[in-house]
Design a protein around this motif. Structure first.
Motif, PDB file in Angstrom:
ATOM      1  N   GLY A   1     -34.052  45.776  17.012  1.00 47.08           N
ATOM      2  CA  GLY A   1     -33.757  46.515  15.779  1.00 47.08           C
ATOM      3  C   GLY A   1     -33.149  47.878  16.071  1.00 47.08           C
ATOM      4  N   THR A   2     -33.747  48.606  17.005  1.00 48.49           N
ATOM      5  CA  THR A   2     -33.228  49.919  17.381  1.00 48.49           C
ATOM      6  C   THR A   2     -31.836  49.795  17.984  1.00 48.49           C
ATOM      7  OG1 THR A   2     -35.478  50.720  17.783  1.00 48.49           O
ATOM      8  CG2 THR A   2     -33.684  51.983  18.766  1.00 48.49           C
ATOM      9  N   THR A   3     -31.651  48.826  18.850  1.00 46.24           N
ATOM     10  CA  THR A   3     -30.343  48.617  19.474  1.00 46.24           C
ATOM     11  C   THR A   3     -29.285  48.299  18.425  1.00 46.24           C
ATOM     12  OG1 THR A   3     -31.384  47.849  21.513  1.00 46.24           O
ATOM     13  CG2 THR A   3     -29.088  47.215  21.166  1.00 46.24           C
ATOM     14  N   PHE A   4     -29.636  47.488  17.443  1.00 43.66           N
ATOM     15  CA  PHE A   4     -28.669  47.136  16.403  1.00 43.66           C
ATOM     16  C   PHE A   4     -28.296  48.342  15.548  1.00 43.66           C
ATOM     17  CE2 PHE A   4     -27.504  45.169  12.251  1.00 43.66           C
ATOM     18  CZ  PHE A   4     -26.299  44.617  12.672  1.00 43.66           C
ATOM     19  N   VAL A   5     -29.275  49.153  15.183  1.00 43.98           N
ATOM     20  CA  VAL A   5     -28.988  50.353  14.384  1.00 43.98           C
ATOM     21  C   VAL A   5     -28.085  51.304  15.172  1.00 43.98           C
ATOM     22  CG1 VAL A   5     -30.019  52.435  13.361  1.00 43.98           C
ATOM     23  CG2 VAL A   5     -31.034  50.186  12.934  1.00 43.98           C
ATOM     24  N   ILE A   6     -28.395  51.501  16.445  1.00 42.01           N
ATOM     25  CA  ILE A   6     -27.557  52.357  17.286  1.00 42.01           C
ATOM     26  C   ILE A   6     -26.143  51.787  17.382  1.00 42.01           C
ATOM     27  CG2 ILE A   6     -27.207  53.103  19.688  1.00 42.01           C
ATOM     28  CD1 ILE A   6     -30.322  53.402  19.799  1.00 42.01           C
ATOM     29  N   SER A   7     -26.026  50.488  17.513  1.00 40.85           N
ATOM     30  CA  SER A   7     -24.710  49.839  17.585  1.00 40.85           C
ATOM     31  C   SER A   7     -23.930  50.011  16.288  1.00 40.85           C
ATOM     32  CB  SER A   7     -24.869  48.349  17.909  1.00 40.85           C
ATOM     33  OG  SER A   7     -25.447  48.200  19.182  1.00 40.85           O
ATOM     34  N   LEU A   8     -24.623  49.941  15.153  1.00 33.60           N
ATOM     35  CA  LEU A   8     -23.958  50.161  13.868  1.00 33.60           C
ATOM     36  C   LEU A   8     -23.430  51.593  13.764  1.00 33.60           C
ATOM     37  CD1 LEU A   8     -26.299  48.323  11.340  1.00 33.60           C
ATOM     38  CD2 LEU A   8     -23.999  47.635  12.051  1.00 33.60           C
ATOM     39  N   VAL A   9     -24.211  52.560  14.192  1.00 39.29           N
ATOM     40  CA  VAL A   9     -23.758  53.954  14.162  1.00 39.29           C
ATOM     41  C   VAL A   9     -22.556  54.132  15.075  1.00 39.29           C
ATOM     42  CG1 VAL A   9     -24.386  56.348  14.705  1.00 39.29           C
ATOM     43  CG2 VAL A   9     -26.015  54.868  13.504  1.00 39.29           C
ATOM     44  N   THR A  10     -22.615  53.564  16.268  1.00 28.80           N
ATOM     45  CA  THR A  10     -21.489  53.649  17.198  1.00 28.80           C
ATOM     46  C   THR A  10     -20.239  53.027  16.586  1.00 28.80           C
ATOM     47  OG1 THR A  10     -22.981  53.583  19.099  1.00 28.80           O
ATOM     48  CG2 THR A  10     -20.674  53.018  19.514  1.00 28.80           C
ATOM     49  N   ALA A  11     -20.374  51.856  15.993  1.00 31.24           N
ATOM     50  CA  ALA A  11     -19.238  51.176  15.373  1.00 31.24           C
ATOM     51  C   ALA A  11     -18.679  51.989  14.209  1.00 31.24           C
ATOM     52  CB  ALA A  11     -19.638  49.777  14.915  1.00 31.24           C
ATOM     53  N   TYR A  12     -19.563  52.589  13.415  1.00 33.63           N
ATOM     54  CA  TYR A  12     -19.108  53.413  12.300  1.00 33.63           C
ATOM     55  C   TYR A  12     -18.313  54.619  12.795  1.00 33.63           C
ATOM     56  CZ  TYR A  12     -18.859  56.436   8.295  1.00 33.63           C
ATOM     57  OH  TYR A  12     -18.379  57.252   7.304  1.00 33.63           O
ATOM     58  N   VAL A  13     -18.840  55.300  13.797  1.00 39.09           N
ATOM     59  CA  VAL A  13     -18.141  56.467  14.351  1.00 39.09           C
ATOM     60  C   VAL A  13     -16.791  56.041  14.924  1.00 39.09           C
ATOM     61  CG1 VAL A  13     -18.210  58.232  16.163  1.00 39.09           C
ATOM     62  CG2 VAL A  13     -20.246  57.791  14.759  1.00 39.09           C
ATOM     63  N   LEU A  14     -16.760  54.920  15.629  1.00 41.24           N
ATOM     64  CA  LEU A  14     -15.498  54.431  16.180  1.00 41.24           C
ATOM     65  C   LEU A  14     -14.507  54.100  15.066  1.00 41.24           C
ATOM     66  CD1 LEU A  14     -13.790  53.661  18.621  1.00 41.24           C
ATOM     67  CD2 LEU A  14     -14.900  51.409  18.576  1.00 41.24           C
ATOM     68  N   ALA A  15     -14.955  53.467  14.008  1.00 39.45           N
ATOM     69  CA  ALA A  15     -14.068  53.146  12.878  1.00 39.45           C
ATOM     70  C   ALA A  15     -13.565  54.426  12.221  1.00 39.45           C
ATOM     71  CB  ALA A  15     -14.811  52.279  11.859  1.00 39.45           C
ATOM     72  N   HIS A  16     -14.430  55.392  12.065  1.00 42.90           N
ATOM     73  CA  HIS A  16     -14.077  56.670  11.458  1.00 42.90           C
ATOM     74  C   HIS A  16     -13.005  57.380  12.294  1.00 42.90           C
ATOM     75  CE1 HIS A  16     -15.303  60.140   8.861  1.00 42.90           C
ATOM     76  NE2 HIS A  16     -14.752  60.812   9.867  1.00 42.90           N
ATOM     77  N   VAL A  17     -13.246  57.495  13.593  1.00 41.21           N
ATOM     78  CA  VAL A  17     -12.300  58.181  14.483  1.00 41.21           C
ATOM     79  C   VAL A  17     -11.000  57.374  14.604  1.00 41.21           C
ATOM     80  CG1 VAL A  17     -11.954  59.050  16.834  1.00 41.21           C
ATOM     81  CG2 VAL A  17     -14.149  59.374  15.694  1.00 41.21           C
ATOM     82  N   THR A  18     -11.104  56.062  14.574  1.00 37.24           N
ATOM     83  CA  THR A  18      -9.897  55.229  14.610  1.00 37.24           C
ATOM     84  C   THR A  18      -9.027  55.489  13.384  1.00 37.24           C
ATOM     85  OG1 THR A  18     -10.915  53.515  15.956  1.00 37.24           O
ATOM     86  CG2 THR A  18      -9.046  52.846  14.590  1.00 37.24           C
ATOM     87  N   PHE A  19      -9.650  55.613  12.222  1.00 39.67           N
ATOM     88  CA  PHE A  19      -8.880  55.914  11.012  1.00 39.67           C
ATOM     89  C   PHE A  19      -8.124  57.229  11.181  1.00 39.67           C
ATOM     90  CE2 PHE A  19      -8.222  57.984   6.955  1.00 39.67           C
ATOM     91  CZ  PHE A  19      -7.661  56.971   6.186  1.00 39.67           C
ATOM     92  N   LEU A  20      -8.801  58.247  11.694  1.00 39.99           N
ATOM     93  CA  LEU A  20      -8.154  59.547  11.911  1.00 39.99           C
ATOM     94  C   LEU A  20      -7.045  59.446  12.950  1.00 39.99           C
ATOM     95  CD1 LEU A  20     -11.329  61.804  11.914  1.00 39.99           C
ATOM     96  CD2 LEU A  20      -9.690  61.474  10.034  1.00 39.99           C
ATOM     97  N   SER A  21      -7.297  58.712  14.014  1.00 42.86           N
ATOM     98  CA  SER A  21      -6.291  58.504  15.056  1.00 42.86           C
ATOM     99  C   SER A  21      -5.069  57.794  14.489  1.00 42.86           C
ATOM    100  CB  SER A  21      -6.906  57.686  16.195  1.00 42.86           C
ATOM    101  OG  SER A  21      -5.956  57.378  17.167  1.00 42.86           O
TER     102      SER A  21
END
Length: 141
Positions: free
Chosen positions: A56-76
């Motif tokens: 559960g913890t690993t999945f939540v951390i992975s979701l945050v990582t994916a969200y940040v990557l998607a966010h920064v990708t949009f800006l890029s």
């Protein structure tokens, strides 16, 4: 500027982290070597609650990582205006290099961890981030 994030892509990218990790750390791939380096007994059975907390913890951390990557990708993508896939993959690479691989290397040097362990961990993180970037890039915003 509003940042658009594809939440389905974030969910799938987060889930992909679990798949990449299970393959990377399987006994038949790098798992046995990793376990020996960190002194983990892969044959030890975890209780259901231990496994639930870990996954559960690993999945939540992975979701945050994916969200940040998607966010920064949009800006890029807004800045570079290449294909969304190209911008996602290049963003994933630079994020991995600057915020994961080199920070991991620094910590592992100070903790005197074996170089092989650093390479295994950095390799897993590279595969994880790049698969996330691929999913985010293919699905767009």
């Amino acid at each position: 500027m509003d940042v658009a994030v594809n939440y389905l892509a974030v969910f799938l990218a987060g889930a992909s982290s679990m798949v990449v990790g299970s393959i990377w750390y399987a006994k038949g791939t790098f798992g046995a070597r990793w376990a020996k380096l960190v002194h983990v007994d892969l044959d030890r059975k975890m209780s259901g609650s231990e496994m639930a907390v870990l996954m559960g913890t690993t999945f939540v951390i992975s979701l945050v990582t994916a969200y940040v990557l998607a966010h920064v990708t949009f800006l890029s993508h807004h800045f570079f205006q290449n294909s969304f896939l190209q911008d996602a993959l290049s963003t994933g690479f630079w994020v991995w290099l600057g915020f994961t691989a080199l920070r991991l290397w620094t910590h592992d040097m100070f903790e005197r961890r074996p170089g092989t362990l650093t390479l295994l961990s950095a390799g897993n993180e590279f595969a994880t981030i790049m698969v996330m970037a691929l999913i985010i890039g293919l699905m767009g915003v």
